[in-house]
Design a protein around this motif. Structure first.
Motif: not given
Length: 109
Positions: A20-22, A52-55, A62-63
């Motif tokens: 849902v967000r980065f 780059h971090v994905a949430y 999670v990434e």
């Protein structure tokens, strides 16, 4: 490996972990030896390092994807995809962190 339509983000969503967000943390630094060889750079030519971090909706990271790209070929268009509320850097010397770092960087690099 082909992760199918929608790529890996769709596979995470299929498993109940929709992103849902980065955040992106953008820094400018000099390249290490391997980056100089791979990107065919001189040691004095800067690189952008982008974390780059994905949430998920639960704010679970999670990434993490670390990009390194040449700074001397990059301009405002190359950085247009960042999630920063700040304008993209005009030159490597103007680069600012886009957001707080969500994960610690490894030491010794």
């Amino acid at each position: 490996m082909d992760s199918g339509r929608g790529g890996s983000y769709s596979r995470l969503a299929d498993l109940g972990h929709a992103l849902v967000r980065f955040t992106e943390d953008v820094n400018v630094r000099l390249p290490n030896d391997a980056e100089q060889r791979t990107l065919e750079l001189e040691g004095t030519q800067p690189v952008f390092e982008i974390w780059h971090v994905a949430y998920t909706a639960e704010d679970r990271p999670v990434e993490v994807c670390i990009h390194v790209m040449t700074g001397h070929l990059s301009g405002p268009c190359a950085m247009a995809g960042t999630t920063s509320s700040q304008p993209p850097p005009r030159s490597p010397h103007d680069a600012r962190p886009a957001r707080h770092r969500a994960v610690p960087r490894p030491t010794g690099q």
